[in-house]
Design an enzyme around this catalytic site. Structure first.
Site, PDB file in Angstrom:
ATOM      1  N   ASN A 173      -0.416  -6.780 -64.709  1.00  0.00           N
ATOM      2  CA  ASN A 173      -0.923  -5.561 -64.070  1.00  0.00           C
ATOM      3  C   ASN A 173      -0.863  -5.609 -62.542  1.00  0.00           C
ATOM      4  OD1 ASN A 173      -2.915  -7.549 -64.170  1.00  0.00           O
ATOM      5  ND2 ASN A 173      -4.592  -6.088 -64.401  1.00  0.00           N
ATOM      6  N   GLU A 222      -9.929 -15.868 -65.171  1.00  0.00           N
ATOM      7  CA  GLU A 222     -10.302 -14.479 -64.878  1.00  0.00           C
ATOM      8  C   GLU A 222      -9.826 -13.671 -66.064  1.00  0.00           C
ATOM      9  OE1 GLU A 222     -10.110 -10.924 -64.493  1.00  0.00           O
ATOM     10  OE2 GLU A 222      -8.569 -11.126 -62.944  1.00  0.00           O
ATOM     11  N   CYS A 278      -8.588  -5.165 -65.302  1.00  0.00           N
ATOM     12  CA  CYS A 278      -9.567  -5.914 -66.091  1.00  0.00           C
ATOM     13  C   CYS A 278     -11.007  -5.571 -65.739  1.00  0.00           C
ATOM     14  CB  CYS A 278      -9.325  -7.410 -65.936  1.00  0.00           C
ATOM     15  SG  CYS A 278      -9.229  -7.934 -64.208  1.00  0.00           S
ATOM     16  N   GLU A 322     -11.963 -16.204 -57.471  1.00  0.00           N
ATOM     17  CA  GLU A 322     -10.812 -15.991 -56.610  1.00  0.00           C
ATOM     18  C   GLU A 322     -11.280 -15.201 -55.395  1.00  0.00           C
ATOM     19  OE1 GLU A 322      -6.905 -16.189 -59.251  1.00  0.00           O
ATOM     20  OE2 GLU A 322      -8.036 -14.357 -59.670  1.00  0.00           O
TER      21      GLU A 322
END
Length: 524
Positions: A187, A284, A318, A498
């Site tokens: 994505n 993640e 997400c 992150e």
């Protein structure tokens, strides 16, 4: 061109130092016109042509907007993964001995090149991923900002001095891990590659990066940019492939850490494989995030926030806030306004400036998302708009993977569309009455990636932010993720972070050194 100084050259593979595509070709490309025939694996400072005797069957990569084949992806097997890891290990020896300031200067040059090539990278991202050029440019900007941010941090990495009795002392050293593996998602292909590589390189590590097999192209462009900026050959490598290639990377004894972005089931498998060598992992994973809209909010801002929380990148995000809880006394005006704006979203050729929603990543994924909408209707939800295949007027887009963005009302917490991650442009709207009620319902999920609150009540905003079980809480906004702040999940949405300074801790290790300045006292 064959690079004899590289150990990979001894295997008989050809290392190409030319650019994947000239800038003029990418800049002038229109939807449905580009076709790639160049190799997409990259290590030892160049693109690697597969050996004809060892080559595995290629896999087609599709252009989402047209459904045509963009290129063929040759997956890496054990021999190629070994070569990429060895290439990274060799570069690590040089890079890890450079000062943080020296590493930072190289990274700043990489960020500068990305800014310079912004338009062609964005174009290539659109062609391979399907999102609008409007969004792709933002993604590229976030990528260079991330590299620039960690370039600034590289020179600040330091340990701590601790004074001990008798003039003795101890100190800590923050040291790199070694070869890190990054496994990206489809994505945000270029942005995720930057998010994973920038902190890794700033801390003195090397990286082997595996992009999604559906979006293999722009990670190679990033590898070329790092090489052009002056990193040691082999510092950032790209291996293409699917699950088998990812498994080989996770199980490789020469890999020190794995960072993965993707689904929960794959994240669990990566944890299991990495555990065999006790590798640290950053995960993640998915989300089913709540967006809570109180009646005292600015309705216009809340509607815009709900659109941002559901329809960026065709809903393939997400952390999207796809469970939209709206306080009952403003439910009707909210639905009226959000439906009106959703119907106005321009769908079409993602390379056209006015397009705001492009194509979903693949035909199977499009069918899966449409299946969620059908199931929602069967379970009693009402489709207020969208949720159908969208056929563009342009003939070259007839086979593209488009759908109209969907708003569902009359949803309940037990519906599949409310419980499972759809990963498409589908908004589920649910009414609520009280703060206590909505908080319990919002937290009733195995996910915990993000959350959002719209309210003018500052005290309520802080209360909700404290009690929502998610790694990020957006207040009076949504999907704003500057590189300066950490991003990551709670519960089954993963762990590790992150972005932000905290990420340094996930790409480095701490060594304690104890210095005795006197004699050693011993009971023996």
């Amino acid at each position: 061109m064959l690079q004899q100084s590289c150990s990979v050259a001894q295997t008989g593979l050809e290392i190409l130092r030319t650019r994947l595509l000239p800038s003029t070709v990418i800049r002038s490309a229109c939807t449905g016109t580009l076709q790639l025939k160049e190799p997409l694996n990259f290590w030892c400072g160049g693109r690697v042509k597969p050996s004809s005797k060892d080559a595995r069957p290629s896999e087609p990569v599709y252009e989402p907007a047209t459904g045509r084949v963009l290129c063929e992806m040759f997956p890496c097997g054990p021999a190629e993964v070994e070569q990429a890891v060895q290439s990274a290990q060799s570069a690590f020896k040089t890079w890890s001995q450079m000062s943080g300031m020296e590493r930072g200067r190289v990274m700043l040059e990489a960020a500068r090149i990305i800014r310079e090539q912004r338009e062609e990278i964005a174009n290539m991202e659109v062609i391979n991923n399907g999102k609008s050029i409007f969004e792709a440019r933002i993604d590229i900007d976030i990528a260079w900002q991330c590299i620039e941010y960690y370039a600034g941090i590289a020179g600040t990495l330091a340990g701590q001095h601790v004074q001990l009795p008798g003039g003795s002392f101890a100190y800590t050293r923050r040291e790199p891990l070694g070869v890190c593996v990054g496994i990206g998602a489809w994505n945000y292909p270029f942005q995720i590659a930057a998010w994973k590589s920038a902190p890794a390189l700033a801390c003195g590590n090397a990286m082997v990066f595996k992009p999604s097999p559906m979006t293999p192209v722009t990670a190679v462009i990033l590898a070329e940019i790092y090489a052009q900026a002056g990193v040691p050959e082999g510092l950032f490598n790209v291996v293409q492939g699917s699950a088998e290639t990812g498994s080989l990377l996770c199980l490789h004894p020469g890999v020190a850490k794995v960072s993965f972005t993707g689904s929960v089931p794959t994240g669990i498998k990566i944890m299991e494989m990495s555990a065999k060598h006790v590798k640290p992992v950053t995960l993640e994973l998915g989300g089913k995030s709540p967006l809570i809209i109180f009646s005292d909010c600015s309705l216009e801002n809340a509607v815009n926030g709900a659109l941002m929380a559901n329809f960026l990148s065709q809903g393939e995000v997400c952390c999207n806030g796809t469970r939209v809880f709206v306080q009952r006394d403003i439910l009707e005006p909210f639905l009226e306004e959000v439906v009106k704006k959703t119907r106005g979203i321009k769908i079409g050729d993602p390379l056209q400036e006015g397009t705001r929603m492009g194509a979903l990543i693949s035909k199977p994924h499009l069918d899966r998302v449409l299946g969620f909408v059908r199931q929602a209707k069967q379970q009693g939800a009402t489709v207020l708009c969208g949720g159908e295949p969208y056929v563009c007027e342009d003939p070259k887009l007839k086979s593209g993977y488009f759908m109209s963005p969907c708003v569902l009302s009359n949803c309940t917490d037990e519906m599949t569309c409310v419980k499972e991650e759809i990963f498409g442009p589908v908004m589920s709207v649910l009414p609520f009455d009280t703060e206590e009620e909505v908080l319990q319902r919002a937290n009733n999920t195995t996910f915990g990636l993000a959350s959002g609150v719209f309210t003018r009540d500052v005290s309520r905003a802080h209360r909700m932010a404290a009690k929502l079980q998610a790694g990020t809480c957006f207040v009076n906004t949504y999907n704003a993720s500057p590189v300066e702040v950490p991003f990551g999940g709670y519960k089954m949405s993963g762990f590790g972070r992150e972005n932000g300074t905290v990420t340094v801790e996930y790409y480095s290790q701490l060594k304690t050194v104890v210095m005795e300045m006197g004699d050693v006292e011993s009971p023996f």
